[in-house]
Design an enzyme around this catalytic site. Structure first.
Site, PDB file in Angstrom:
ATOM      1  N   TYR A  11      62.717  48.631  43.546  1.00 25.66           N
ATOM      2  CA  TYR A  11      63.609  48.390  44.679  1.00 25.66           C
ATOM      3  C   TYR A  11      63.612  46.930  45.145  1.00 25.66           C
ATOM      4  CZ  TYR A  11      63.294  53.475  45.057  1.00 25.66           C
ATOM      5  OH  TYR A  11      63.322  54.820  44.796  1.00 25.66           O
ATOM      6  N   ARG A  59      39.792  36.188  35.348  1.00 23.88           N
ATOM      7  CA  ARG A  59      40.229  37.168  36.335  1.00 23.88           C
ATOM      8  C   ARG A  59      39.978  36.738  37.769  1.00 23.88           C
ATOM      9  NH1 ARG A  59      38.256  43.238  35.654  1.00 23.88           N
ATOM     10  NH2 ARG A  59      38.878  42.753  33.534  1.00 23.88           N
ATOM     11  N   HIS A 105      50.122  39.163  30.214  1.00 22.16           N
ATOM     12  CA  HIS A 105      48.976  39.698  30.972  1.00 22.16           C
ATOM     13  C   HIS A 105      48.745  41.164  30.610  1.00 22.16           C
ATOM     14  CE1 HIS A 105      46.120  39.126  34.242  1.00 22.16           C
ATOM     15  NE2 HIS A 105      46.538  40.225  34.835  1.00 22.16           N
TER      16      HIS A 105
END
Length: 750
Positions: A129, A39, A85
């Site tokens: 978007y 991580r 993931h």
């Protein structure tokens, strides 16, 4: 209550007693390792954390190459989350957005279309978007991934495969930097210039033992996407790169814009890395309202695509350097970017590495990738040569081959036996198209065969020679260097270096405080306050019951005040930091660490040019420069060593050439000032000898002008040099009874 809490079968239902401490340690360690490895820390070889690596890999799978069309970010995030993931979509999208922000990352890996946030800290548009594809940097990182350049491992659900590390043809760790907080460790690597990193790497290939001192000649320091100016000296930067730990002070870039008639304004064109512009402007405005920036009139944000912050000074006489220095001290116009090169060495071991070690591991990885790609190509060439060998045999015996295929039930086996072909060769001949049988094909096969044979020889030579391998790695790095050369727009160095200007700290301190007159009031019981304005009459001041005025004196808010206690300690207070005049103020003991058995002796405005004469009750004293009394902490500074029942009694400004001292026994002694030593701390020397009692008052004066004093009625007396002859003596003498007219109080001022 009679029921048993044990399971009905007596409790042997596979329940195991486990020591809680051991279980917690084991689980916490597993969590810590997972955070460190999967991580928070980047791999030294490709400079990526798992989430970034998975984003780039997923974009490759989606064929989002720089020349292709964009795809919705929601599609990319969905693929990353579903296949590689197993974390939240928000965290993946945040990571994707950051990879595209040219103000957050030096060489973006993602080419975004739509609103991806800005330097003001505004959020990007939702992922449904926005659209994205890879940049050339990302394709460089992936170069050779389909040629067995790196190992793959199963994904979290074992349905797919993902790369353990990317081939990394770009020096991504240092070029783009990284930051992360794991468990018990963190990483913080600022971005650097790719051209400089390639130069350093090429030098390291030629000189594998090159020290950091040499590499810093190429990598002169970080290169932030937002520019700015680094004001650290070379020694500090070198030390940071040698140890892998340190920091860089980065300042905004500013220039003075002339407005004519002597007026000017300051324009800031670059701000420090990771600073949000809107928050920065807000902070400056807050300081303006709080009157912490008396030299500044106004701040305006006139930015469009570029940054343009306008600072308007109070007047044309304001020194721009001092104004900027005060802003650098109070705002994020100066910021410290830390360096902590804590990375996963070889993808497994977290450790803090120096600059040469980081580059060395990247180069070793590049060589490993080269060897693996070469072996992969060699295997492909061998396979192709085998097929081409079969084709040639088929052409030389074309009629026989056609006959076998037409007439035999098992043509493959017959051909293999008849022409000594391998399985692969026979299969390839059977899969040939009829149009390939034209006459020209034989010539083309021979040409391809010769070409591949030559390539095979060159690859075998490469695999056999370390020198050739490093030459190839050098060539590859040279190509990257050309792409990101300083002459190109993306490659030019953005962050510059400069020495911080030499400025007067006192002037900067004043620039951060609004200058206003105040009257400082200290009571007998140690309460302090600062009333606005200079008061000529302090008789009307009120105090708590049983308390009264001890000292009151005028000052400016920009002044520093010195306060001495009976225990011989000195403290420094800022006049602007004192409690206001409402009420009775605050106890001094809240502001400074003053011992309970000590009282305030005196307080006054600090004058760095003065010297003072300190004396204890018993008559010991010394001269001290006033600058030595300045203490920068609450604890203060021990100046005069006194032990009970003796205590510090008098603080007198030094002037003239003689000292007049009078004791409680009303004996006066006059002696030369130069008989008292100048010290920075101590008990001092005896000034006057007493059988009992101690000192009453001291005055420094010039013998030529004579000694003056005032009596209780306010009348002024002066004794000339000739009249003082009988009191003149040596230091530590007893002196003679005071002259006629000397005040009964035993003080020189009534």
């Amino acid at each position: 209550m009679g029921q048993s809490i044990l399971p009905p079968d007596g409790g042997d239902d596979k329940i195991q007693p486990v020591d809680l401490k051991a279980a917690l340690e084991e689980r916490y360690l597993a969590y810590a390792l997972s955070t460190i490895m999967h991580r928070a820390l980047p791999d030294v070889r490709d400079g990526l954390k798992p989430v970034h690596r998975r984003i780039v890999h997923a974009m490759r799978v989606l064929r989002l190459d720089p020349g292709q069309g964009y795809k919705k970010c929601a599609r990319i995030v969905g693929d990353v989350m579903g296949k590689f993931h197993p974390h939240g979509d928000a965290s993946i999208y945040d990571a994707l957005v950051r990879l595209s922000q040219d103000f957050a990352i030096r060489y973006p890996l993602v080419d975004g279309q739509g609103n991806f946030g800005n330097i003001d800290g505004d959020s990007p548009a939702a992922m449904r978007y926005t659209e994205a594809r890879m940049t050339d940097v990302a394709t460089l990182l992936l170069e050779g991934i389909d040629q067995d350049a790196v190992d793959f491992r199963p994904t979290y659900n074992e349905e797919d495969e993902e790369p353990i590390v990317l081939p990394g043809a770009f020096p991504n760790l240092l070029a783009n930097g990284s930051s992360g907080i794991a468990v018990g460790m963190a990483t913080s690597i600022p971005p650097h210039n790719a051209h400089e990193l390639c130069d350093a790497a090429l030098h390291l290939i030629k000189h594998p033992d090159a020290p950091v001192e040499k590499l810093v000649e190429f990598v002169i320091g970080p290169d932030f996407p937002t520019g700015g100016i680094i004001i650290d000296d070379r020694a500090t930067i070198l030390e940071a790169y040698k140890t892998g730990r340190g920091g860089f002070r980065v300042r905004a870039k500013w220039e003075q814009e002339d407005l004519g008639r002597g007026g000017y304004q300051i324009v800031i064109t670059e701000i420090p890395y990771l600073v949000q512009k809107s928050r920065l402007v807000e902070k400056i405005a807050e300081l303006l309202i709080a009157r912490k920036l008396p030299l500044l009139e106004d701040v305006r944000d006139e930015s469009a695509e570029d940054i343009r912050l306008v600072l308007v000074p109070k007047s044309r006489t304001v020194d721009p350097t001092i104004l900027m220095e005060s802003l650098f001290k109070l705002t994020e116009l100066e910021s410290r970017i830390s360096l902590n090169m804590n990375v996963l060495s070889m993808g497994k071991v977290p450790r803090v590495m120096a600059l040469n070690e980081v580059l060395r591991e990247w180069l070793d990885h590049r060589r490993e990738v080269l060897l693996r790609r070469s072996r992969f190509r060699l295997a492909a060439i061998d396979r192709r040569l085998e097929i081409l060998g079969g084709y040639l045999i088929a052409y030389l015996n074309i009629d026989e081959v056609i006959r076998i295929i037409r007439e035999e039930d098992e043509p493959k086996q017959v051909m293999m036996a008849r022409f000594s072909l391998t399985d692969l060769q026979a299969e390839s001949i059977l899969n040939m198209r009829l149009r390939s049988l034209r006459k020209l094909e034989e010539f083309e096969i021979k040409t391809e065969y010769d070409g591949l044979t030559a390539e095979k020889a060159s690859i075998e030579a490469l695999l056999a020679s370390d020198e050739k391998q490093w030459q190839t790695v050098s060539w590859e790095i040279g190509e990257v260097k050309k792409t990101f050369a300083k002459a190109t727009e993306i490659g030019r160095r953005r962050t510059q270096f400069a020495e911080a200007p030499e400025t007067d700290d006192q002037a900067i301190q004043h620039a951060m405080i609004e200058k206003e007159p105040v009257t400082v009031v200290i009571s007998e019981k140690g309460w302090i306050r600062a009333l606005k304005g200079h008061m000529s009459d302090v008789s009307g001041l009120t105090f708590k019951e049983g308390d009264a005025l001890k000292i009151a004196f005028p000052a400016q808010t920009t002044d520093r005040l010195l306060l001495l206690t009976t225990g011989g300690k000195a403290y420094t207070l800022g006049a602007d930091k004192l409690p206001g005049g409402r009420g009775h103020g605050e106890p001094l003991r809240i502001i400074i660490d003053m011992e309970n058995d000590q009282d305030v002796l005196t307080a006054f405005v600090h004058d760095p040019s003065r010297k003072l004469l300190l004396s204890s009750q018993a008559g010991n004293g010394f001269v001290i420069a006033e600058t030595e009394l300045v203490a920068n902490t609450r604890k203060g500074k021990q100046i005069m060593n006194v032990s009970m029942p003796d205590e510090a009694k008098l603080v007198v400004p030094v002037e003239g050439d003689h000292v007049a001292i009078v004791g409680d026994n009303r004996k006066l002694l006059v002696f030369p000032l130069n008989q008292i030593p100048e010290m920075t701390r101590g008990k001092g020397v005896r000034l006057q000898r007493y059988k009992d009692g101690g000192v009453s008052d001291i005055r420094c004066f010039a013998l030529e002008t004579g000694l003056t004093w005032d009596d209780s009625a306010g009348r002024n007396f002066t004794r000339t040099k000739e009249e003082l002859v009988e009191w003149l003596g040596e230091r530590a003498s007893a002196g003679r009874p005071v002259p006629r007219g000397f005040p009964r109080s035993g003080k020189f001022s009534g």
